[in-house]
Design a protein around this motif. Structure first.
Motif: not given
Length: 594
Positions: A365, A369, A398, A419, A467-468, A470-472, A474-475, A583
């Motif tokens: 990830v 990014e 992404y 993710i 964390t996952i 939040e990452g998803y 963002t994605f 991640v």
């Protein structure tokens, strides 16, 4: 003692001197070998352009000096053929009077479905631009389904009488490691977002989940239906007839039976094939037919009118492989390196547009990014078009979603917007199997966070899940912004689900069908460029540099690839799976279609 040290020192100096001499001689030998491969290429009159698709199909032709040399296994390379070279060769052959036709050397194609689609479309464009025939021949083994789909664009398909046409529909098989890991005392702790994010299922289940089965059937059905439409249009067989033939399985029906069923045009021996080629090229008697391969032909001086030099440049930046997961000998996309390449082009006023060619199942990830940010900045200043290859999924999508336009083949594998994170627990292996115990000293409650020797605590798992999530978020936010969709709409088609290019167009994840050449034309059209030239990036290293950078890991990979052949992918997949820590935004699995 003094004499002893004197002899030891002399021996060391001698070894160093011999090593330097050995390295120098090796460089001299390899330089001579490389120079021998760079002799001027001539094209004989009445030649056939040979496209050898038994080679591994790659987006961009390599600059590997050892690829076509007969060398010991440790130095030899997997032979490849570049889509860029194929496209260029076919364009040049249209007006080249020395070339009388195209010969497709087929059996099993070592490339993805989208690559096959690009070659097929290039051959259709070639046929539409001239009256030169395309002749497809499979004279050994089995004519695979991908190869057959490509062959159907030819004016004539010929197989050896002992060759059968593999026609049975598409199928997929997944390997699950849960029971094996349990036996050796390893627990793979998984945190993910998306019910379709199946990349981690091999470590959690012993068979496919309902959601994973559903997504595979959806995109596989899309790929198969697209193939059937193309075959039907060229062979005059209805889709119903083709499905019936597939249900009956043609894999064991040899040459003449395939002719009788209308799948191919002739079952011929080598001498009969040569007679056909003599007729095409106008060569009489028993003389040999001049042939030239794609790799050599693109190096030959052109016989037609050369293109006018243009000051308008379009950068074609290649991004192939796993993102941020660089294993020895494997191609990978490094966030900083690719980001720097995009940034240099963005800041160079001589470049009018950028085409990013993506062929990636995803990966880390963080690197995704990093690249996404550079793509977004570039799209704000210049026309940015992304061209998808065989795969542009998860992290591959992404890094692409901020572009102005996305172009893909109907049979590109994409989507997988989701993710996951994995933390292995080796406690069972260490404690129960090997009798190794551990103890911890820490200053704070969670100082030993995410250790690999015990299960995660509920607090640690929740932190990972946060964390996952939040990452998803963002994605899907990036995708929503780039594609002009709502986050809810992206989430609906996300959840880690894999789609075909055909599905992706319906869902708004891509803009149009096409290959790399179509993406380049689209970029030029958006910019209003009447004339332009393309510059392929990153710049490839010279053959000598390629040799010098070849380390132990690269040599090991070469040996394994040569020894294992297409079975190397199983070793490669397990190797990648064991390196998945932290991640990830990656495809659920690797897809191989015959």
């Amino acid at each position: 003692m003094k004499e002893f040290f004197k002899y030891v020192l002399a021996t060391i100096v001698g070894l160093i001197a011999v090593s330097f001499i050995g390295i120098f001689l090796m460089i001299m030998v390899f330089s001579a070998l490389v120079a021998s491969t760079e002799k001027p290429v001539t094209v004989a009159d009445n030649s056939m352009l040979v496209i050898d698709l038994t080679r591994q199909v790659v987006d961009r032709a390599t600059n590997d000096p050892f690829e076509d040399l007969e060398l010991p296994t440790m130095f030899s390379s997997v032979k490849t053929i570049g889509l860029d070279n194929i496209a260029e060769a076919l364009q040049n052959a249209v007006d080249d009077d020395r070339i009388k036709g195209v010969y497709l050397d087929l059996a099993m194609i070592n490339g993805g479905m989208a690559s096959v689609e690009e070659i097929r479309n290039a051959l259709i464009a070639f046929k539409d631009s001239c009256d030169k025939p395309v002749y497809a021949c499979a004279d050994k083994g089995i004519l695979g389904q991908k190869a057959y789909y490509l062959a159907t664009v030819a004016d004539k398909i010929v197989v050896h009488p002992e060759v059968s046409v593999d026609f049975r529909g598409l199928g997929g098989e997944m390997m699950f490691y849960t029971q094996a890991l349990k036996k050796i005392g390893i627990e793979m702790q998984v945190v993910r977002h998306g019910k379709f994010k199946a990349a981690v299922e091999p470590f959690m289940l012993d068979k496919m989940s309902k959601e994973n089965r559903e997504q595979q059937l959806t995109y596989m059905g899309s790929l198969w239906n697209h193939m059937l439409k193309g075959i039907s249009a060229e062979r005059g067989l209805s889709i119903e007839e083709l499905n019936k033939l597939a249900d009956e399985v043609q894999t064991f029906s040899k040459g003449r039976k395939a002719v009788a069923k209308g799948l191919v045009d002739a079952a011929s021996y080598k001498d009969e094939v040569l007679d056909d080629l003599r007729e095409i090229t106008g060569i009489e008697g028993t003389e040999g037919v001049p042939v030239i391969g794609v790799k050599e032909y693109v190096k030959a001086p052109s016989s037609g009118k050369g293109k006018k030099y243009s000051r308008n440049k379009i950068a074609v930046i290649y991004a192939s492989g796993e993102i941020g997961v660089s294993l020895s000998g494997d191609e990978a996309i490094e966030g900083d390196k690719l980001g720097r390449e995009i940034r240099k082009v963005r800041q160079d006023s001589s470049y009018k547009a950028i085409v990013l060619r993506v062929d990636s199942p995803g990966g880390a990830v963080f690197d995704s990014e990093t690249i996404w940010r550079e793509v977004k900045l570039a799209a704000e200043e210049k026309t940015m078009v992304v061209s998808f290859g065989d795969l542009a999924a998860s992290g591959g999508y992404y890094i692409s979603c901020a572009a102005d336009k996305i172009v893909a083949s109907p049979n590109t594998i994409t989507g997988s917007i989701g993710i996951f994170g994995t933390i292995p627990n080796f406690g069972g292996l260490l404690n129960d199997k090997l009798g190794i115990t551990t103890d911890v000293v820490k200053t704070n409650e969670n100082s030993d966070l995410l250790t690999l020797t015990r299960p995660m605590t509920p607090y640690e798992r929740q932190m990972m899940q946060n964390t996952i999530e939040e990452g998803y978020d963002t994605f899907i936010s990036h995708v929503a912004e780039g594609r002009g969709m709502t986050k809810e709409a992206v989430d609906e088609v996300g959840q880690g689900r894999v789609w075909s290019g055909e599905n992706a167009l319906e869902l708004g994840l891509i803009d149009q069908f096409g290959g790399l050449q179509d993406a380049i034309k689209l970029a030029a059209e958006i910019e209003g460029l009447d004339s332009y030239r393309t510059v392929a990036l990153p710049t490839q290293v010279s053959p000598l540099e390629e040799m010098l950078k070849m380390g132990g890991g690269s040599v090991r990979a070469r040996i394994l690839k040569n020894e294992l052949g297409d079975k190397y992918r199983y070793y490669e997949y397990f190797k990648k799976a064991t390196h998945m820590n932290g991640v990830m935004a990656r495809m659920p699995y690797d897809i191989y279609l015959n």
